[in-house]
Scaffold this motif. Structure first.
Motif, PDB file in Angstrom:
ATOM      1  N   VAL A 183     -26.020  40.463  51.923  1.00 31.07           N
ATOM      2  CA  VAL A 183     -26.635  42.187  52.233  1.00 31.07           C
ATOM      3  C   VAL A 183     -25.656  42.870  51.994  1.00 31.07           C
ATOM      4  O   VAL A 183     -25.343  43.811  53.114  1.00 31.07           O
TER       5      VAL A 183
ATOM      6  N   TRP B 241     -26.152  39.492  46.737  1.00 33.89           N
ATOM      7  CA  TRP B 241     -27.844  39.879  47.021  1.00 33.89           C
ATOM      8  C   TRP B 241     -28.132  41.172  47.449  1.00 33.89           C
ATOM      9  O   TRP B 241     -28.635  41.445  49.242  1.00 33.89           O
ATOM     10  N   PHE B 242     -27.139  42.043  47.294  1.00 36.34           N
ATOM     11  CA  PHE B 242     -27.076  43.495  47.475  1.00 36.34           C
ATOM     12  C   PHE B 242     -28.537  44.364  47.659  1.00 36.34           C
ATOM     13  O   PHE B 242     -28.896  44.858  48.430  1.00 36.34           O
ATOM     14  N   ASP B 243     -29.064  44.115  46.521  1.00 38.85           N
ATOM     15  CA  ASP B 243     -29.939  44.516  46.109  1.00 38.85           C
ATOM     16  C   ASP B 243     -31.534  43.777  47.641  1.00 38.85           C
ATOM     17  O   ASP B 243     -31.968  42.563  47.304  1.00 38.85           O
ATOM     18  N   PRO B 244     -31.945  44.787  48.057  1.00 42.55           N
ATOM     19  CA  PRO B 244     -32.687  43.800  49.044  1.00 42.55           C
ATOM     20  C   PRO B 244     -33.582  43.384  49.005  1.00 42.55           C
ATOM     21  O   PRO B 244     -34.710  41.808  48.523  1.00 42.55           O
ATOM     22  N   GLU B 245     -34.636  43.250  47.295  1.00 38.90           N
ATOM     23  CA  GLU B 245     -35.365  41.536  46.526  1.00 38.90           C
ATOM     24  C   GLU B 245     -34.559  41.271  46.470  1.00 38.90           C
ATOM     25  O   GLU B 245     -34.977  39.883  46.489  1.00 38.90           O
ATOM     26  N   ALA B 246     -33.342  41.018  45.624  1.00 40.12           N
ATOM     27  CA  ALA B 246     -32.614  40.138  45.446  1.00 40.12           C
ATOM     28  C   ALA B 246     -32.133  39.096  46.972  1.00 40.12           C
ATOM     29  O   ALA B 246     -32.594  37.694  47.085  1.00 40.12           O
TER      30      ALA B 246
ATOM     31  N   ARG C 234     -28.862  48.143  54.963  1.00 43.09           N
ATOM     32  CA  ARG C 234     -29.456  46.872  54.239  1.00 43.09           C
ATOM     33  C   ARG C 234     -30.079  46.062  55.051  1.00 43.09           C
ATOM     34  O   ARG C 234     -30.530  44.877  53.700  1.00 43.09           O
TER      35      ARG C 234
END
Length: 268
Positions: A6, A17-22, A60
């Motif tokens: 993250v 995958w930096f976005d939490p949903e991703a 994060r």
């Protein structure tokens, strides 16, 4: 152990995958593909990386950890900060994976001991920004084994149960390619310590150089076959786990190894 970075700057998949949903979706996908543990990290440890501050690292990872754990995923938190480890365990993480082996934060051993969770102690000689300047060894296998033994002694003195300690030789961390290969050949020596051993070779630069040179090095996302082969050899050496980005390739390699050796899924 499937990897969920993250982060915006990890060496193999920074930002994806930096976005939490991703990140949550990716963790669930790796779990469905056969990972036994999902390792969530909010700090890149690639050579030269700068550290996020503690609040940013918390931001994060905490939601990602909580949602994966809520979905009954076995989660490991990849952090060098005791406060982050403590918050992640409170959010459902069952393992703390500290690349510094509790050297990066003097409070880490006490937090892990109090939490009663498994702890991965990696061989480490300094933060990413300058760690490669410390890649000097008289005998890399003997030096790494001795330094890991010192970490075990310090951790147990702080109250961490010996059976909770998992050792990681720290491939790529203050290591040149020749050091990494020597440590892989010596995995039986680490296994013989009686501690579980975790290997993290996935997509690392030395695999990209295998059979190549600097001009033809494989890019990070083309190193999964080499990683899977390494995983199969590591299994033969008796390691407890391998930390990988591509779960399917490594599961396939381990299945082929079992079939070759006439073993069942549980290793018999």
């Amino acid at each position: 152990m499937g990897v969920v970075n993250v982060t915006p700057d990890s060496f193999s998949d920074g930002g994806v995958w930096f976005d939490p949903e991703a990140a949550i979706a990716h963790g669930l996908r790796l779990w469905e593909q056969g990972a036994d543990i999902i390792d969530v990290g909010g700090e890149s440890t690639r050579p030269g990386a700068l550290r996020p501050d503690e609040p940013e690292e918390m931001r994060r990872i905490l939601r990602v950890v909580a949602e994966l754990a809520g979905a009954e995923v076995v989660v490991s938190i990849d952090t060098m900060r005791a406060a982050v480890a403590q918050a992640a365990v409170a959010s459902g993480a069952r393992i703390v994976n500290d690349v510094s082996g509790a050297l990066g934060d003097p409070a880490m051993a006490e937090v892990v001991a109090a939490a009663g969770v498994d702890f991965v102690a990696m061989h480490w000689r300094g933060h990413s920004v300058d760690m490669q300047s410390r890649a000097h060894y008289d005998d890399v296998v003997a030096d790494v084994c001795r330094e890991l033994a010192a970490r075990v002694a310090a951790l147990t003195a702080a109250g961490v149960a010996p059976e909770r300690i998992i050792l990681d030789p720290g491939l790529g961390f203050a290591k040149l390619p020749e050091h990494n290969w020597a440590l892989l050949r010596a995995l039986p020596d680490l296994v013989a310590t009686g501690h579980r051993v975790l290997v993290g070779s996935s997509r690392k630069r030395f695999l990209g150089l295998a059979g190549r040179d600097e001009q033809t090095i494989r890019p990070a996302d083309a190193r999964d076959i080499a990683t899977a082969v390494t995983s199969a050899y590591a299994a033969d050496a008796g390691v407890w786990g391998v930390r990988v980005h591509d779960v399917v390739a490594t599961r396939d390699a381990l299945a082929v190894r079992r079939a070759w050796r006439g073993e069942s899924e549980d290793g018999r």
